[in-house]
Design an enzyme around this catalytic site. Structure first.
Site, PDB file in Angstrom:
ATOM      1  N   PRO A  81      20.655 -10.440 -28.242  1.00  0.00           N
ATOM      2  CA  PRO A  81      19.545 -10.843 -27.368  1.00  0.00           C
ATOM      3  C   PRO A  81      20.034 -11.631 -26.164  1.00  0.00           C
ATOM      4  CG  PRO A  81      18.979 -11.233 -29.656  1.00  0.00           C
ATOM      5  CD  PRO A  81      20.419 -10.845 -29.636  1.00  0.00           C
ATOM      6  N   CYS A  82      19.440 -11.328 -24.998  1.00  0.00           N
ATOM      7  CA  CYS A  82      19.882 -11.971 -23.762  1.00  0.00           C
ATOM      8  C   CYS A  82      18.909 -13.027 -23.263  1.00  0.00           C
ATOM      9  CB  CYS A  82      20.070 -10.919 -22.664  1.00  0.00           C
ATOM     10  SG  CYS A  82      18.508 -10.159 -22.123  1.00  0.00           S
TER      11      CYS A  82
END
Length: 379
Positions: A81-82
């Protein structure tokens, strides 16, 4: 070397993998923590063993590792996840999500695949995480853990627009090749940019459906039904997005490539006329003559970052110049700018909000296809 046998970590709904079967890559196992995303993925990739669970759970991670070794996995794609690093996020220091890359590295070290693709936002290059009793940059951590066993690509920043994707979307991608192998894996030669006009300019125009109901919709847009039917002949996913009239009216007075916050009269405002405070890229129409701006997970909301259709000027009955398509991109248009196959089998049970979110969080499919192909031609 035969087919690559792969593991997908933080798999989302498999946007990155959309062309893998075509390339001859067999994703044997995938892992995703969210049940609905895992279900979506499994509905599309029926031959993949989807392990739905939290990779930080030792039991889940052990299961991923055990089954990957049993299936002789030799390729791993990991897209942690960014949101903790994204320009569109809060970017809290030491956001727990930034540490998730460490669990991917743990899996890689146990499986020892021949090839690895690690993807994230460019901000990953300057994001720090906790590493034992030290604070280090994520790239420093990755290379400290895997540098003895793997060679890395020299350039890691890549723009999707350079590989046949009609969208800007910059990414940081590490390409790893195990050191006992003779291959060099770098990004392929850049391709011609595709503008939004070239990508979606020929699609039928669409009026938005107004949240206030069909009566007001038809009053404001007498051709609504005619346009809707013409669009649905192209695809069932090219249907009118729903918006409130006030936001639609602001965008009708907003030229191509401009933000409504700069309109003299029809600007985003509260009920009492007070201007709404917004970023200069909020309430913004896209430009025709360049690739689409980066698609975000909030792409269904007019007030989000640069996600409104470019529109075309026309005159109303009073002679005023307005702009058509005062709406966000349709799901069909999103498929195009994300370079997904236009026949990608989106499950019927998925809601529009969910579809938009998971597509907005994906890696453009063609970008991954071109990068993988640059390796496959060597094999």
């Amino acid at each position: 070397m035969g087919k690559l046998r792969g593991l997908s970590l933080f798999a989302n709904v498999g946007v990155a993998e959309a062309y893998f079967e075509e390339l001859g890559i067999d994703i044997c196992i995938a892992n995703e923590i969210d049940f609905d995303r895992a279900r979506f993925y499994q509905d599309i990739y029926k031959n993949t063993n989807m392990i739905c669970g939290d990779i930080t759970d030792d039991a889940v991670r052990d299961k991923i590792i055990k089954e990957s070794i049993e299936k002789n996995v030799d390729f791993i794609i990991a897209t942690p996840p960014c949101q903790g690093m994204s320009e569109a996020g809060l970017r809290l220091e030491f956001d727990p999500r930034n540490q998730l890359v460490t669990y991917a590295i743990d899996v890689i070290k146990h499986i020892k695949p021949k090839f690895v693709l690690l993807e994230n936002v460019p901000k990953q290059l300057t994001t720090k995480i906790k590493y034992g009793d030290r604070i280090v940059l994520i790239p420093e951590y990755i290379k400290a853990e895997l540098g003895q066993e793997y060679n890395f690509n020299k350039e890691t920043l890549v723009m999707a627009k350079d590989y046949g994707v009609p969208q800007l979307r910059e990414r940081n991608i590490f390409l790893l090749v195990r050191k006992d192998l003779p291959y060099i894996w770098e990004f392929p030669k850049k391709q011609k940019e595709i503008t939004l006009r070239e990508a979606i300019g020929d699609l039928p125009s669409l009026d938005p459906y107004l949240r206030e109901g069909m009566n007001l919709t038809l009053t404001k847009f007498p051709q609504f039904e005619e346009k809707r039917k013409a669009a649905l002949e192209v695809s069932k996913w090219h249907y009118p997005p729903t918006h409130s009239w006030k936001q639609v009216e602001w965008m009708m007075h907003t030229p191509t490539g401009k933000s409504a916050i700069y309109n003299e009269k029809f600007y985003p405002q509260k009920a009492d006329g007070t201007p709404i405070k917004a970023h200069h890229n909020h309430y913004r129409r896209l430009k025709w003559d360049m690739p689409c701006r980066t698609i975000t997970q909030n792409n269904g909301v007019i007030s989000s970052l640069a996600c409104v259709h470019p529109g075309r000027p026309y005159k109303n009955a009073c002679g005023d110049i307005l702009y058509s398509d005062a709406r966000v991109l349709t799901i069909y248009e999103l498929l195009i700018v994300m370079s997904l196959p236009l026949n990608w089998p989106i499950p019927e049970w998925a809601t529009e909000t969910f579809i938009r979110k998971v597509i907005g969080e994906g890696i453009p499919s063609r970008l991954v296809r071109e990068i993988m192909n640059s390796l496959l031609i060597q094999l």
